[in-house]
Design an enzyme around this catalytic site. Structure first.
Site, PDB file in Angstrom:
ATOM      1  N   TRP A 143      47.292  35.820  38.468  1.00 44.20           N
ATOM      2  CA  TRP A 143      46.539  35.704  37.219  1.00 44.20           C
ATOM      3  C   TRP A 143      45.866  37.027  36.857  1.00 44.20           C
ATOM      4  O   TRP A 143      45.561  37.271  35.688  1.00 44.20           O
ATOM      5  CB  TRP A 143      45.524  34.571  37.322  1.00 44.20           C
ATOM      6  N   TRP A 167      46.002  33.132  42.629  1.00 43.55           N
ATOM      7  CA  TRP A 167      45.176  34.316  42.795  1.00 43.55           C
ATOM      8  C   TRP A 167      45.995  35.593  42.862  1.00 43.55           C
ATOM      9  O   TRP A 167      45.481  36.683  42.582  1.00 43.55           O
ATOM     10  CB  TRP A 167      44.309  34.185  44.041  1.00 43.55           C
ATOM     11  N   GLN A 168      47.263  35.490  43.200  1.00 38.58           N
ATOM     12  CA  GLN A 168      48.121  36.666  43.246  1.00 38.58           C
ATOM     13  C   GLN A 168      48.686  37.041  41.878  1.00 38.58           C
ATOM     14  O   GLN A 168      49.158  38.170  41.717  1.00 38.58           O
ATOM     15  CB  GLN A 168      49.292  36.417  44.208  1.00 38.58           C
ATOM     16  N   HIS A 196      32.028  38.590  42.994  1.00 40.11           N
ATOM     17  CA  HIS A 196      31.705  37.504  42.073  1.00 40.11           C
ATOM     18  C   HIS A 196      30.207  37.210  42.099  1.00 40.11           C
ATOM     19  O   HIS A 196      29.581  37.033  41.044  1.00 40.11           O
ATOM     20  CB  HIS A 196      32.493  36.244  42.437  1.00 40.11           C
ATOM     21  N   HIS A 205      44.984  42.295  41.967  1.00 40.20           N
ATOM     22  CA  HIS A 205      45.874  41.944  43.075  1.00 40.20           C
ATOM     23  C   HIS A 205      46.564  43.182  43.644  1.00 40.20           C
ATOM     24  O   HIS A 205      46.655  43.337  44.869  1.00 40.20           O
ATOM     25  CB  HIS A 205      46.919  40.934  42.597  1.00 40.20           C
ATOM     26  N   ILE A 232      46.827  40.759  37.821  1.00 43.49           N
ATOM     27  CA  ILE A 232      47.710  41.675  38.539  1.00 43.49           C
ATOM     28  C   ILE A 232      47.011  42.985  38.906  1.00 43.49           C
ATOM     29  O   ILE A 232      47.201  43.482  40.026  1.00 43.49           O
ATOM     30  CB  ILE A 232      48.987  41.935  37.723  1.00 43.49           C
ATOM     31  N   PRO A 233      46.205  43.626  38.036  1.00 47.15           N
ATOM     32  CA  PRO A 233      45.551  44.876  38.457  1.00 47.15           C
ATOM     33  C   PRO A 233      44.691  44.718  39.698  1.00 47.15           C
ATOM     34  O   PRO A 233      44.744  45.564  40.602  1.00 47.15           O
ATOM     35  CB  PRO A 233      44.717  45.256  37.224  1.00 47.15           C
ATOM     36  N   TYR A 285      44.434  44.848  51.815  1.00 47.90           N
ATOM     37  CA  TYR A 285      45.214  43.909  52.628  1.00 47.90           C
ATOM     38  C   TYR A 285      46.187  44.634  53.564  1.00 47.90           C
ATOM     39  O   TYR A 285      46.179  44.411  54.791  1.00 47.90           O
ATOM     40  CB  TYR A 285      45.964  42.953  51.700  1.00 47.90           C
ATOM     41  N   TYR A 290      17.256  28.028  34.461  1.00 46.74           N
ATOM     42  CA  TYR A 290      16.292  27.303  33.629  1.00 46.74           C
ATOM     43  C   TYR A 290      15.053  26.930  34.440  1.00 46.74           C
ATOM     44  O   TYR A 290      13.909  27.103  33.981  1.00 46.74           O
ATOM     45  CB  TYR A 290      16.951  26.045  33.060  1.00 46.74           C
TER      46      TYR A 290
END
Length: 464
Positions: free
Chosen positions: A355, A352-353, A393, A360, A357-358, A368, A455
């Site tokens: 994949w 997660w850190q 998400h 993160h 970068i923007p 953080y 559906y």
């Protein structure tokens, strides 16, 4: 007479050399095969002694202490042939699946059908109109910062305006997507994605200007940036605002054309594979999901995992490499680190850190670290980051689909215990395999859940 004697001596030397050469190994046979017939004066000497010792060494040093190549203690790491074998097997297996798909369903690719995913009515573009309205929020943020830099607004007033602006930026497009039936799920998701990116950018814009005012190291007139510079930041492939961005010296046309070709190619490929491969599997999965047939549900999940993961990898390359590099090259944006070696992740946290970068960098800089400075622990701050990510998400999935099932939210929050388990009990290749399994299996599971609920909520009600 002297010349003839010299000629005869030379002839004798050549004959002697020829006889000596005849004693050398012939046709790859060992020298020892000829030692028995060699004259004593040829076998003798210092050179022959060295050869004898080398032969004895070759006969005696047949074994030594060493590890097998496939043992980790051997230090061997050249597995290029095995990697090539895996690629060949992957291509062959997927070629068989693709051929089976063509024989069963025929050609399902229809580029015209993609337009209906964005538009119900070709004369109505509600999602595009929603995107155009974004400019109002940009102008409010710029106007507020200019008044703060001049001292016309107090920090409290500026903070309230920024908070109100960003709150409306999140709620307004969601309300429009939910209330306007002509906005399709794909069009709504695209509009909400752009609003989410703008929200993160303007949040960074607000924070950086406030930090500069607090440090009092930048003159007031430098904080009131031109409107063109703000729009450069809005279009730049970054979420973190700076007063001066690194710039590349010029636009490389060959690089730009390659990235553009990749964007067009992968766009067509993603659409084709989705229509030809993903849609039939999803449609065939509705019956097992309704019947709660666990064995068939598992089989459909595993069938969906391969094309879903392949499409995800293609999307990653299309977005983070082709598209973002194209935008950066066009704007001469210097920082091109949009991703890191996430494929080597041995922990979920490392994935997660690296994949994205923007995102993160934004989370680290604006969420953080501020929590750490306020006294929160690392565990609490990390959990807050995952909570924020889970919210967005779910926001980008539930609102466009007009249903709230929290599958994406729970999937993101499940990363916390998964990260603890993988970091605690798995190391090295085992940890990397666990990360890959979570990516390959987790995403198609969420896809099936959302498609099934959508559906059941829409199409089955229409049929009844």
């Amino acid at each position: 007479m002297a010349d003839s004697s010299a000629t005869e001596a030379s002839t004798r030397r050549r004959r002697a050399a020829g006889r000596s050469a005849s004693l050398l190994p012939v046709n790859g046979q060992p020298e020892a095969a000829f030692l028995g017939s060699a004259p004593a004066n040829v076998r003798g000497g210092r050179g022959q002694a060295k050869r004898d010792r080398s032969l004895e060494t070759a006969r005696s040093d047949c074994h030594r202490t060493q590890e097998s190549l496939l043992s980790s203690a051997s230090g061997y790491n050249n597995y290029r042939g095995i990697l090539n074998w895996c690629v060949v097997m992957l291509v062959l297996s997927n070629a068989r699946l693709f051929l089976e798909n063509l024989l069963r369903y025929g050609i399902l690719v229809d580029p015209i059908q993609v337009i209906s995913l964005f538009l119900h009515d070709p004369y109505s573009w509600p999602a595009l109109c929603l995107v155009i309205v974004e400019n109002m929020f940009i102008l409010v943020a710029v106007y507020t910062e200019r008044q703060l830099s001049k001292g016309s607004f107090s920090e409290r007033v500026g903070f309230l305006i920024h908070c109100t602006n960003m709150a409306i930026m999140i709620t307004f497009p969601a309300a429009v997507v939910l209330l306007v039936p002509s906005i399709t799920p794909v069009g709504g998701a695209s509009a909400l994605s752009l609003y989410t990116i703008l929200f993160l950018k303007l949040y960074s814009y607000k924070d950086v200007n406030r930090w500069c005012r607090e440090l009092s190291t930048i003159k007031v007139k430098k904080l009131a940036r031109s409107l063109s510079y703000i729009y450069y930041f809005i279009f730049a492939p970054t979420l973190c605002y700076e007063l001066n961005f690194p710039r590349s010296p010029k636009i490389r046309m060959a690089f730009l054309i390659r990235r553009l070709f990749e964007m067009l190619f992968f766009t067509q490929l993603l659409v084709a594979l989705t229509q030809q491969w993903m849609v039939p599997i999803i449609q065939s999965s509705m019956k097992p999901l309704e019947d709660m047939d666990l064995s068939r549900m598992t089989e459909r999940l595993l069938r969906l995992a391969v094309p879903n993961h392949l499409l995800w990898l293609m999307f990653f390359y299309w977005f983070f490499h082709s598209s973002m590099n194209f935008t950066a090259e066009l704007l001469r944006f210097g920082d091109r680190q949009f991703y890191n070696d996430w494929w080597n992740s041995e922990t979920v946290t490392y994935f997660w850190q690296n994949w994205n970068i923007p995102v993160h960098k934004w989370c680290l800089r604006h969420f953080y670290k501020p929590l750490l400075r306020k006294g929160f622990s690392k565990i609490v701050s990390q959990s807050a980051v995952f909570l924020l990510s889970a919210f967005f998400h779910e926001y980008l999935l539930s609102v466009p689909l007009r249903m709230f099932r929290l599958w994406a939210f729970m999937g993101m929050m499940a990363q916390l215990p998964l990260a603890w388990l993988v970091g605690r009990f798995l190391r090295g290749n085992y940890g990397n395999a666990a990360v890959w399994i979570s990516l390959i299996i987790g995403q198609p599971f969420a896809v099936l859940m959302y498609v099934h609920d959508y559906y059941v909520l829409h199409y089955r009600q229409e049929a009844e």
